[in-house]
Enzyme design. Structure first.
Site, PDB file in Angstrom:
ATOM      1  CD  GLN A 123     -27.524 -16.080 -44.788  1.00  0.00           C
ATOM      2  OE1 GLN A 123     -27.205 -15.047 -44.871  1.00  0.00           O
ATOM      3  NE2 GLN A 123     -28.489 -16.388 -43.973  1.00  0.00           N
ATOM      4  CB  SER A 126     -32.325 -23.028 -43.369  1.00  0.00           C
ATOM      5  OG  SER A 126     -32.318 -21.947 -42.431  1.00  0.00           O
ATOM      6  CD  GLU A 241     -30.350 -13.268 -41.543  1.00  0.00           C
ATOM      7  OE1 GLU A 241     -31.378 -13.500 -42.192  1.00  0.00           O
ATOM      8  OE2 GLU A 241     -29.320 -14.036 -41.232  1.00  0.00           O
ATOM      9  CG  ASN A 356     -38.467 -13.461 -32.545  1.00  0.00           C
ATOM     10  OD1 ASN A 356     -37.550 -13.377 -33.544  1.00  0.00           O
ATOM     11  ND2 ASN A 356     -39.725 -12.598 -32.930  1.00  0.00           N
ATOM     12  CD  GLU A 357     -40.319 -18.551 -30.775  1.00  0.00           C
ATOM     13  OE1 GLU A 357     -41.601 -17.810 -30.577  1.00  0.00           O
ATOM     14  OE2 GLU A 357     -39.706 -18.710 -31.908  1.00  0.00           O
TER      15      GLU A 357
END
Length: 651
Positions: A123, A126, A241, A356-357
């Site tokens: 993938q 990023s 995902e 997570n943030e």
């Protein structure tokens, strides 16, 4: 096929197919061409056996298996110590996106090779300056002849240096368009201009790679979906995902079973603290499994589950390496190596699929801000259907089981002990006026009238609704009950305590959400502060997990299932954390939260009862862990005890 049939099929296959060298120790990528070839053969055998993409539609090589059947196979493979298939990204992320957005030609070209395990995908999302803020990516794809020319840099690309194909997101519009100017491409990784550089991680392996794209030429048919519509494809992929969390939680369950097997073998050498932490982990794993299995329609469930999993994954493996450090003689070397590897890799899950943030921000803005605060914000029923909760329910349900439906009791006596005055002393929860059903110190059941009980205030008045009681043993009317029936009564009380605590936490969370969204400070609402949003999201998450366990236990009691007692103890132990939820509610309300009129003392008392009564968390943990090693799948060989040295040979 049924879940049982899929399980048997997977066990039979796994027992005949040991994982490839390197995999049992926790490696995620081959370390040599020899390992790559062995891992590819193992993955191909898995697919040939029909176990690789069983959840895919039949027309594309799957079996159309449902979620429960798919998890059953995942559970077998996890307990056997198997790795993920080498083409896992293709199975879980790329394949479903091609089914949804691909042309007939793209589906025909790619889905069969993914389903057979013959192609490995990576993938390419990023970038060095674009992680969770994916819409800011800088890699460009511009029209060139009858295709596209791509230039840019990608990073943190799993399997990129061993992959056959890449799933590439690039900018085809102006930089200011952000989401609207992106396009998804399917690209061969051996295309000229693509260079993949392995990146070593904390544990020494090179799962990731950085990828440079220099004037890479792609044909027009490399576009997946429509040009400029790549964000929709991306969101569908990221959702997939996060949905694979269910399989990851099954993996945690398998590691916990291994840990509990060690704990069981240690006997008295295992500390009470370790037993408690293991019990807490078991409750959390079970709660997350229930959310994943039963709450697919819950708003934001994929993000909630991903946050919960990644946090739990870190804490579980922290306990695992502590276990291995404290008792090296009891832990196989391969398990210690696996747990160490998993622990050092665990932070990656708090970042992958959206940090997570960032996910907390998304949940706050898109789920909680839009929810109706007059209702339970989790949209999960905390009350067990038409079964009433509370001490009266626990008492009358037990009397019904004892064929004494003609008698009534509205309170339960627990935490009992003998005094030197010929009495038993303990605590009563509920209204004693209608009769008291007592758990005696010997573990039997007895009935007492309120008139025969000496009641005094409970000094721990934070327990709310609980009083001290002393009853002369001559006034106790023993009830004929087996030890199993008495244990079931304790479990019913545990369930009633948990249900009250979780319902109180849900109420406190809803009230807090309403308050912070309307309370103004410093010219803005409290809800506009990110720290407040994140705290409420965590309150919401704890409530959702608790409600999932309560709902499971309620269903088990209604169906008279053997798992009702264990489910109740799981719910009670997890319900202890509702005290934290209510404490946060008080904090976010400020001084008003401390007032009696505001009423937050009631859910706080509910939470403390769940935490402190019936022997506290330690007793609940004992009830939970004593049956956990039995969850090992019958007849399955656990290959994870194989030690895999660095040279890739199996000892």
């Amino acid at each position: 096929m049924s879940v049982s049939e899929w399980t048997q099929r997977a066990v039979a296959w796994s027992n005949e197919h040991p994982p490839p060298p390197g995999a049992p120790a926790g490696s995620r990528v081959p370390r040599s061409p020899t390992e790559h070839a062995a891992w590819a053969r193992w993955s191909a055998d898995l697919h040939q056996a029909g176990l690789g993409v069983l959840h895919w539609p039949v027309e594309w090589g799957g079996a159309g298996a449902d979620a429960a059947e798919t998890r059953a196979v995942s559970r077998v493979l996890a307990q056997a110590g198997s790795p993920l298939p080498l083409n896992d990204i293709g199975i879980t992320l790329v394949g479903p996106s091609i089914m949804r957005f691909g042309t007939p030609e793209q589906r025909a070209a790619h889905l069969p090779t993914i389903a057979s395990g013959s192609t490995v995908w990576t993938q390419l999302f990023s970038e060095p300056a674009s992680g969770s803020d994916l819409a800011s990516l800088q890699t460009t794809a511009v029209p060139s002849g009858d295709g596209w020319a791509v230039n840019g840099e990608k990073i943190w690309n799993t399997y990129a240096h061993v992959a056959d194909w890449g799933y590439l997101l690039a900018r085809t519009g102006a930089p200011g368009e952000r989401h609207r100017g992106l396009t998804m491409f399917l690209v061969r990784m051996d295309t000229p201009g693509i260079t993949a550089r392995p990146i070593r991680k904390l544990m020494g392996s090179a799962d990731f790679a950085g990828v440079t794209l220099e004037n890479v030429r792609l044909p027009a048919n490399a576009v997946l979906g429509e040009p400029g519509e790549g964000w929709a494809v991306t969101m569908a992929t990221l959702s997939e995902e996060r949905r694979v969390v269910g399989r990851f939680v099954v993996g945690l369950e398998s590691e916990l079973i291994r840990m509990l097997r060690i704990l069981d073998s240690l006997g008295a050498a295992a500390s009470d603290s370790l037993r408690l932490r293991m019990g807490e982990l078991a409750a959390e794993v079970d709660a997350l499994l229930r959310v994943v299995e039963s709450n697919a329609d819950l708003p934001g469930s994929d993000s909630l589950s991903k946050i919960a999993y990644s946090d739990l994954n870190q804490r579980l493996h922290q306990v695992a390496i502590e276990l291995a450090a404290a008792h090296p003689e009891a832990v196989p070397d391969a398990w210690a190596l696996r747990w160490s590897d998993n622990y050092r890799n665990s932070p990656s899950y708090t970042i992958a699929g959206g940090a997570n943030e960032v996910l907390r921000n998304v949940l706050a803005k898109r789920v909680l801000s839009a929810s109706s605060v007059s209702a339970n914000p989790s949209n999960v029923t905390a009350e067990p259907g038409d079964v009433p909760t509370g001490p009266a329910w626990a008492a009358t349900s037990t009397l019904r089981e004892l064929d004494r439906s003609h008698e009534t009791a509205t309170a339960v006596m627990i935490d009992t002990r003998f005094s030197n005055r010929g009495t038993i002393v303990g605590r009563v929860w509920g209204d004693p006026a209608g009769g008291i059903l007592a758990l005696t110190p010997q573990g039997s059941l007895a009935f007492a009238e309120a008139a025969d009980a000496r009641l005094t205030p409970e000094p721990l008045d934070c327990l709310g609704g609980v009083v001290r009681v002393e009853i002369d043993v001559r006034h106790l009317r023993s009830l004929v009950a087996t030890r199993h029936q008495a244990d079931d009564h304790r479990a019913r009380v545990a369930f009633a305590l948990a249900a009250a605590a979780v319902a109180g936490a849900a109420n406190a969370t809803a009230r807090t959400l309403e308050y912070v969204q309307n309370r103004h400070q410093f010219g803005q609402t409290l809800w506009s502060l990110q720290a407040v949003q994140h705290r409420v999201v965590d309150m919401h998450l704890a409530t959702v997990l608790g409600e999932a366990l309560v709902a499971r236990a309620a269903s088990a009691w209604q169906g008279d299932e053997p798992a009702a007692a264990e489910s109740s103890w799981l719910a009670k132990l997890f319900a202890s954390r509702t005290a934290w939820v209510v404490e946060q509610a008080i904090q976010l309300h400020g001084a008003i939260g401390l007032t009696e009129d505001h009423g937050l003392q009631h859910p706080l008392s509910d939470a403390q009862r769940a935490r402190l009564l019936l022997g506290g968390d330690e007793a609940a943990a004992h009830e939970i862990i004593r049956g956990r090693p039995a969850l090992v799948i019958d007849g399955l060989h656990d290959w994870s005890t194989i030690r895999t040295p660095a040279d890739g040979t199996t000892a």
